[in-house]
Each structure stands twice: as structure tokens, then as C-alpha cells.
Design a protein around this motif. Structure first.
Motif, short mmCIF file in Angstrom:
data_model
loop_
_atom_site.label_atom_id
_atom_site.label_comp_id
_atom_site.label_asym_id
_atom_site.label_seq_id
_atom_site.Cartn_x
_atom_site.Cartn_y
_atom_site.Cartn_z
N GLY A 121 0.78 -1.23 0.00
CA GLY A 121 0.00 0.00 0.00
C GLY A 121 0.80 1.27 0.00
O GLY A 121 0.56 2.17 0.81
N ILE A 122 1.78 1.38 -0.92
CA ILE A 122 2.52 2.65 -1.05
C ILE A 122 2.62 3.03 -2.51
O ILE A 122 2.57 2.18 -3.41
N LEU A 123 2.76 4.35 -2.76
CA LEU A 123 3.12 4.86 -4.07
C LEU A 123 4.55 5.39 -3.97
O LEU A 123 4.94 5.96 -2.93
N MET A 124 5.33 5.20 -5.03
CA MET A 124 6.74 5.60 -5.00
C MET A 124 7.05 6.61 -6.08
O MET A 124 6.34 6.71 -7.08
N GLU A 125 8.13 7.36 -5.87
CA GLU A 125 8.61 8.30 -6.88
C GLU A 125 10.12 8.24 -6.92
O GLU A 125 10.79 7.87 -5.94
N VAL A 126 10.67 8.60 -8.09
CA VAL A 126 12.12 8.64 -8.26
C VAL A 126 12.59 10.07 -8.04
O VAL A 126 12.11 11.00 -8.70
N GLY A 141 -3.54 0.97 4.32
CA GLY A 141 -2.66 -0.13 3.94
C GLY A 141 -1.76 -0.60 5.06
O GLY A 141 -1.55 0.10 6.05
N PRO A 142 -1.16 -1.78 4.93
CA PRO A 142 -0.31 -2.35 5.98
C PRO A 142 1.00 -1.59 6.17
O PRO A 142 1.55 -1.58 7.28
N ALA A 143 1.54 -0.95 5.13
CA ALA A 143 2.79 -0.20 5.29
C ALA A 143 2.58 0.98 6.24
O ALA A 143 3.42 1.24 7.12
N VAL A 148 5.51 3.15 8.00
CA VAL A 148 6.10 3.76 6.81
C VAL A 148 5.36 5.07 6.50
O VAL A 148 4.14 5.14 6.59
N ARG A 149 6.12 6.11 6.13
CA ARG A 149 5.52 7.41 5.86
C ARG A 149 6.05 8.01 4.56
O ARG A 149 7.14 7.64 4.08
N ALA A 150 5.26 8.94 4.01
CA ALA A 150 5.69 9.66 2.81
C ALA A 150 7.01 10.37 3.08
O ALA A 150 7.21 10.94 4.15
#
Length: 508
Positions: A121-126, A141-143, A148-150
Motif C-alpha cells: 500500500g505505497i506509491l513511490m517516486e524517483v 494499507g499495511p505499510a 512507513v511514511r511519505a
């Protein structure tokens, strides 16, 4: 049959008893329905109507049969390739939004980004230095539950270093079977943190927010896809008084809609006044006809609410826009919306294909219906044009549609151009959620209905749009305008009082 024969005799039609047939040579079917014409008392508009009516009345083998349905079934048995185009021709004769789609087409158009999946349950960016960061951790979500945080920098996923990986490759390591564990190591504030996360079914979230100025909250609603989105918006809006928020920007640009229920809940959550008529939904008379809805009241009375819209704001997002504007709650900034003022039922066929039928018309309290017209903003303003160089970009192949989840040079070429237009924060090889959002914004800017793919037509227009760029950069003029309006409003005294328990009371 006796009544039918009397009608035929009254019309002056000659019965040929020897052949057992009916002569209609003297009947003017173009005048059927004319009260001054003594023809049969049935509804006739065309010659085809006339023929089928007589088949129904007199054909020996057609007695009690649905001749047209029987014919089409036989035809499709012989010509199965004609089924989809012919059915869609019929659907389009009803209205422009009704259609038939295969299971695969429906999934590509509606289900890829709105449906659940198993992961963390995360979105990622480069980032600019090539590292991969968490862009959003879904609160359901479980993250997120694990901590887990932005903003966290991902250094290892499932025990593998992420240096040199794409977001798609990292996502592949994090996905798996529900109930299994995966390890995620991140850097936060220069310190490494390791989380063991149990994979679970995750519902994508399309609501995010941030405080962008003192007393001003920015809320992005990119789609209205699920009950989770509804809950997140309500929680976010109800938390504004405790944050001291006096003005809010709701960004609906590129939002093609989704659940009408969510649109209604958003309006009911935002509106401070009680008993205001905010929406009418007109169904078939057999389904209840016109249904009217009124605000329950109680939303925090903010000094200012600004809605950002564009040509991709459609359907349920237009309900929110039009209703809040008509009620005098919101100022609308941007460009004219798409103009989808009807709603559909989505029926699943036995083979998994989908039949989409228009079933209701949307009516706003002041503006009324807007199908095919759209809604004009209070402040009509285009975003600035980009003039960033495209030298060194990969060639863009527009022969085939690109779908979310794809990883290729073509995705890289597309995202290079989206970045040049200021719609994306950097090129990437994977078609992820941020890329989809940029694709939808571009489609809206060129007058296309935003979808959930990048079709060939959109890719060709994107290539043409960026072919003339020569230097400079783009700013989000619409957001900047909304922010200046809200900054001024946030300086005024609050129209509500926060109680000690975190609830609020509207003043006056």
C-alpha cells in the motif's frame, strides 16, 4: 385477433382470403398516428415498423416469437466478429455513454487503478538523485500501519538493495500473496529503519492532502473510486478545524468521476447549512422518477473554499463542482468542465463482459442539466505553456495504447514529454499512479475525456504538443491563483469555534 381484423377493415385494407394475406398498398404508413387518418391504431414511424407489426400479427411461424431477437441470435452465430460493433451501434443509438465492453476492455478502462490488489500500500517516486522515495503511504494499507511514511527513502525491499532499480521493480518485490511478510528498509532523517510488513489486499486511495500555507489546506481528489476514498475525504475535512484551517483548495482537475454516492457525501460533509437542496437525480418513472437531496448541515464554515477544475473534471466530480457553486459555498477556478451530466449502471454479463447503460440524469439546483455543455468556472484561467527543451528525448511510438503497470522505452518517452509540459516531476520507465494522473491531466487539456490508459490518439497529440518546445519552465497558474485567494481569506477571523473535544461550532 378479432379486434385487429376490425381495425384493418376500418382502415379499408383488403383481405385476400385465397392467399390468406393482407394488402396494405393503400395504407399511408407515413400518416400513422395522425388522428384524422383512419388507419390502424398502432404506433408507426417507419416502413420497418409497419412490416414488423404485420409479422407480429399474422406470420404463422412468428406467433409468440420475438422475431428480431431470434434473427440477431442466428446472425451472430454465423458472424461472431460482428457482435461487439453491432451491439455498440445499437447502444450508441440510445445515447453516447451507453456501451458494451469485453472483460479485458473494461478492466483496462475502469478497473486497473480503481480495483484492489495485494501488496503493502505505497506509491513511490524517483528523486533527482535516482533514489526511490515513498510518495504516499495509503492510510488503509499495511505499510502505513507498520509506520512507513511519505518521504521515506527506500534502500532495500525484500532484502535486495534498491539502488539502480525502477519503481516498478521495487513494486514487484513488495507484491505477493496476502498474509505473507516482506521486509522494507528506509532512510528517515538520515537514520535507517526496517519494517516487517504483512502483505494484504489494498484499496488504492485517490484522496491526499497537505497544508500549503498558514490556515490553507490543499486536498487532491483524483478519482471517486471507493468507500475508502469517501471515508478519507470525510476524515480529512472533519480534521480541518483542529488544524486551524480557514480556507481550503479542493483539486478536481482530471477527475473523471466515479461514485455518485461519494460526490453526495462530499457535499453533505462540506455544506454548513441545513436543508439546502443540492442535487436532483432523474431516473425512469418506473425507477422512481426525480429524486431530490438536501444537505444535513454541520460542516465547518470555512472562510473560503476553492475548487480547481478543467476539461477532465467530469461526472461525479462535476456534481461536487456544480452543487457547491450553486449553493454559494465554493469559488470555481480553472477551465470549463467536461459536461457529463448523466450516470450509468454497469451490468456484468455471464461471460464477464460488461453492459453500461445510462440510467439517470443529473440536475443541479440552479444550473439544472449540463450534459454535453460542462460547467463554466467563476475564474476562467488556463495554466501556463511550457517551453522546456526536448533535445535527447526518446522517440515516442504511438502505434499502441499504454496501460498502467507497463515498463518500456515508450513509457519513458511519454513521461519525458509529460515532464516537459510540467505535468510530471521527472521521467520514468514505469506507468505508475503518478504517470496516470499526468496522462489524465494532459487528456483534459486537449479536450479528451480522461481515461485509465494512454491511447494512440493521446500519444500523438502529446508528441505534437511538445515538438515546438525550446526552453523555460511551467508553473501551475491555476493553483497559484487559488492559493492567493485562500491566503487572503485565511487572514480573516474564523467563522467557527473549536471545542475542547475537537468538534466545532459554526458562529452565527
Amino acid at each position: 385477433m378479432k379486434r385487429t381484423l376490425r381495425q384493418l377493415a376500418a382502415a379499408g385494407l383488403v383481405l385476400t382470403t385465397l392467399a390468406g394475406g393482407v394488402s396494405a398498398a393503400d395504407f399511408d404508413y407515413s400518416r400513422a398516428g395522425d388522428p384524422d387518418y383512419a388507419g390502424p391504431s398502432f404506433d408507426i414511424e417507419t416502413k420497418f415498423d409497419f412490416i414488423m407489426q404485420f409479422v407480429d400479427w399474422f406470420s404463422l411461424d412468428a406467433e409468440g416469437q420475438d422475431v428480431l431477437r431470434q434473427y440477431f441470435n442466428q446472425y451472430f452465430e454465423k458472424h461472431p466478429e460482428e457482435f461487439v460493433p453491432l451491439v455498440n451501434d445499437i447502444m450508441q443509438s440510445i445515447d453516447s455513454h451507453s456501451m458494451y465492453m469485453s472483460q479485458e476492455e473494461y478492466a483496462a478502462s475502469f478497473g486497473v487503478t480503481l480495483s484492489d490488489y495485494v501488496g503493502v500500500g505505497i506509491l513511490m517516486e524517483v528523486l533527482e538523485d535516482g533514489t526511490i522515495a515513498v510518495d504516499q503511504a495509503f492510510r488503509s494499507g499495511p505499510a502505513y500501519a507498520a509506520g512507513v511514511r511519505a518521504g521515506d527513502i527506500i534502500v532495500r525491499a525484500a532484502g535486495q538493495p534498491t539502488a539502480g532499480m525502477t519503481t516498478g521493480e521495487v513494486a514487484g518485490l513488495l507484491k505477493g500473496e496476502a498474509g505473507t511478510e516482506v521486509e522494507l528498509a528506509v532512510l528517515r532523517g538520515g537514520q535507517e529503519m526496517t519494517f516487517r510488513i504483512t502483505r494484504a489486499e489494498v484499496t488504492p486511495e485517490h484522496v491526499s492532502s497537505s497544508t500549503i500555507a498558514p490556515g490553507v489546506e490543499y486536498i487532491r481528489v483524483s478519482a471517486m473510486g471507493s468507500e475508502t476514498d469517501t471515508r478519507l475525504f470525510v476524515e480529512e475535512w472533519d480534521s480541518l478545524p483542529a488544524k486551524g484551517v480557514r480556507a481550503a483548495i479542493i483539486d478536481l482537475r482530471g477527475n473523471g468521476g466515479g461514485l455518485i454516492d461519494m460526490a453526495q457525501k462530499m457535499i453533505e460533509t462540506i455544506a454548513p447549512q441545513e436543508g439546502a437542496y443540492y442535487l436532483g437525480l432523474r431516473y425512469r418513472e418506473s425507477e422512481g422518477g426525480l429524486q431530490q437531496f438536501y444537505t444535513p448541515g454541520g460542516g465547518p464554515a470555512l472562510n473560503k473554499v476553492v475548487l480547481l477544475v478543467d476539461g477532465g473534471t467530469a461526472s461525479a466530480a462535476e456534481i461536487v463542482t456544480g452543487s457547491l457553486s450553486d449553493l454559494g459555498i465554493a469559488t470555481v477556478v480553472g477551465t470549463q468542465t467536461y459536461g457529463k451530466g448523466v450516470g450509468q449502471y454497469h451490468f456484468t454479463m455471464p461471460d464477464g463482459s460488461m453492459l453500461i447503460l445510462t440510467s439517470l440524469e443529473i440536475q443541479l439546483p440552479v444550473r439544472g442539466t449540463y450534459e454535453g455543455e460542462g460547467l463554466k468556472p467563476d475564474i476562467n484561467i488556463e495554466n501556463g505553456d511550457s517551453t522546456v527543451t526536448i533535445e535527447g528525448f526518446l522517440p515516442l511510438d504511438s502505434a499502441h495504447a499504454l496501460l498502467p503497470g507497463m515498463k518500456s522505452d515508450t513509457v519513458q518517452a511519454m513521461t519525458e514529454r509529460l515532464s516537459a509540459l510540467g505535468l510530471l516531476d521527472g521521467a520514468r520507465r514505469v506507468f505508475d499512479m503518478r504517470v496516470l494522473d499526468a496522462v489524465r491531466r494532459f487528456q483534459a487539456s486537449v479536450g479528451q475525456l480522461p481515461g485509465f490508459t494512454a491511447p494512440p490518439e493521446m500519444l500523438r497529440q502529446l508528441d505534437a504538443q511538445t515538438s515546438f518546445l525550446s526552453g523555460g519552465e511551467t508553473t501551475d497558474v491555476q493553483l497559484a491563483t487559488a492559493l492567493e485567494i485562500c491566503k487572503l481569506a485565511a487572514k480573516e477571523p474564523a467563522k467557527y469555534t473549536v471545542r475542547t473535544d475537537g468538534t466545532w461550532k459554526n458562529n452565527g
